[in-house]
Write a protein that holds these residues in place. Structure first.
Motif, short mmCIF file in Angstrom:
data_model
loop_
_atom_site.label_atom_id
_atom_site.label_comp_id
_atom_site.label_asym_id
_atom_site.label_seq_id
_atom_site.Cartn_x
_atom_site.Cartn_y
_atom_site.Cartn_z
N TYR A 114 -51.68 -71.92 17.08
CA TYR A 114 -51.74 -70.46 17.12
C TYR A 114 -52.70 -70.00 18.22
O TYR A 114 -52.38 -69.09 18.99
N ARG A 115 -53.85 -70.64 18.32
CA ARG A 115 -54.80 -70.29 19.37
C ARG A 115 -54.15 -70.44 20.75
O ARG A 115 -54.26 -69.55 21.59
N ASP A 124 -43.11 -64.13 20.36
CA ASP A 124 -42.68 -62.95 19.60
C ASP A 124 -43.67 -62.53 18.52
O ASP A 124 -43.72 -61.37 18.16
N HIS A 125 -44.42 -63.45 17.99
CA HIS A 125 -45.28 -63.14 16.84
C HIS A 125 -46.54 -62.38 17.29
O HIS A 125 -46.91 -62.41 18.45
N THR A 126 -47.14 -61.70 16.34
CA THR A 126 -48.38 -60.99 16.64
C THR A 126 -49.51 -61.38 15.70
O THR A 126 -50.64 -61.05 15.96
N SER A 127 -49.19 -62.07 14.63
CA SER A 127 -50.23 -62.45 13.68
C SER A 127 -50.09 -63.93 13.31
O SER A 127 -49.05 -64.55 13.52
N VAL A 132 -47.00 -68.70 11.30
CA VAL A 132 -46.76 -69.69 10.24
C VAL A 132 -45.32 -69.58 9.74
O VAL A 132 -44.65 -70.60 9.55
N ALA A 133 -44.83 -68.35 9.54
CA ALA A 133 -43.46 -68.16 9.05
C ALA A 133 -42.45 -68.72 10.06
O ALA A 133 -41.48 -69.39 9.67
N GLN A 134 -42.66 -68.46 11.34
CA GLN A 134 -41.77 -68.98 12.38
C GLN A 134 -41.84 -70.50 12.41
O GLN A 134 -40.82 -71.18 12.56
N ASP A 135 -43.02 -71.04 12.25
CA ASP A 135 -43.22 -72.50 12.26
C ASP A 135 -42.43 -73.15 11.12
O ASP A 135 -41.75 -74.15 11.31
N GLU A 136 -42.52 -72.57 9.94
CA GLU A 136 -41.79 -73.11 8.79
C GLU A 136 -40.29 -73.04 9.02
O GLU A 136 -39.55 -73.97 8.69
N ALA A 137 -39.81 -71.94 9.62
CA ALA A 137 -38.38 -71.81 9.91
C ALA A 137 -37.92 -72.89 10.88
O ALA A 137 -36.87 -73.51 10.68
N GLU A 138 -38.69 -73.15 11.92
CA GLU A 138 -38.30 -74.17 12.89
C GLU A 138 -38.35 -75.56 12.31
O GLU A 138 -37.50 -76.40 12.61
#
Length: 161
Positions: A114-115, A124-127, A132-138
């Motif tokens: 994330y850093r 695309d993410h801002t937080s 984390v949600a995108q990471d889990e999806a991938e």
């Protein structure tokens, strides 16, 4: 001629590993993400992560599950090459099936990735929660795309954390 595909989650160090191989062993370096972004520009498609994932899935669907951008690059190779951004099992298999092909899986902690992502302008993410949600999806092949990093990691010849 040796072909190496580097897989792993976003911001895990795939490009750094490829740059090392390129410098140390004189490998050509090809980013599958750059190939996909070039195709998106050609088609006037937004360069956001979700748009690119959907474009990649569409291209594979239109080509019997194969990645036409990777396949073209594999056909055109003349020297040792390292590909970064291998995100589908099919792409990993295509590399392994080439003569002298193998996969390296690179990872880092969520916090470190994330850093690193904050240093990039194209995410695309801002937080952290969205990351984390995108990471889990991938990792699990969500969003109706065939990318599943969890399926690639076990077939890697080397895992770097």
């Amino acid at each position: 001629m040796e072909i190496i595909g580097i897989s792993g989650p976003p911001c895990s160090g795939k490009d750094a590993a490829a740059e090392y191989l390129s410098r140390r062993y004189d490998y050509n370096q090809i980013s599958t993400g750059a190939l996909l972004r070039a195709k998106a520009r050609e088609l006037n498609i937004e360069l956001g992560r979700t748009s690119l994932q959907l474009l990649g899935a569409r291209l594979r669907e239109e080509n019997d599950g194969k990645d036409p951008l990777l396949d073209r690059a594999l056909r055109d190779m003349k020297n040792n090459t390292v590909f970064t951004g291998i995100r589908t099992f099919g792409a990993a298999e295509a590399i392994i099936e080439t003569r002298n092909g193998r996969i390296i899986y690179v990872d880092a902690s969520l916090e470190e990735r994330y850093r690193r992502s904050l240093l990039r302008a194209r995410e695309d993410h801002t937080s952290f929660d969205e990351f984390v949600a995108q990471d889990e999806a991938e990792h699990n092949g969500a969003m109706n795309i065939d990318a599943s990093l969890l399926a690639i990691k076990p077939i890697a010849s080397t895992v770097i954390i």
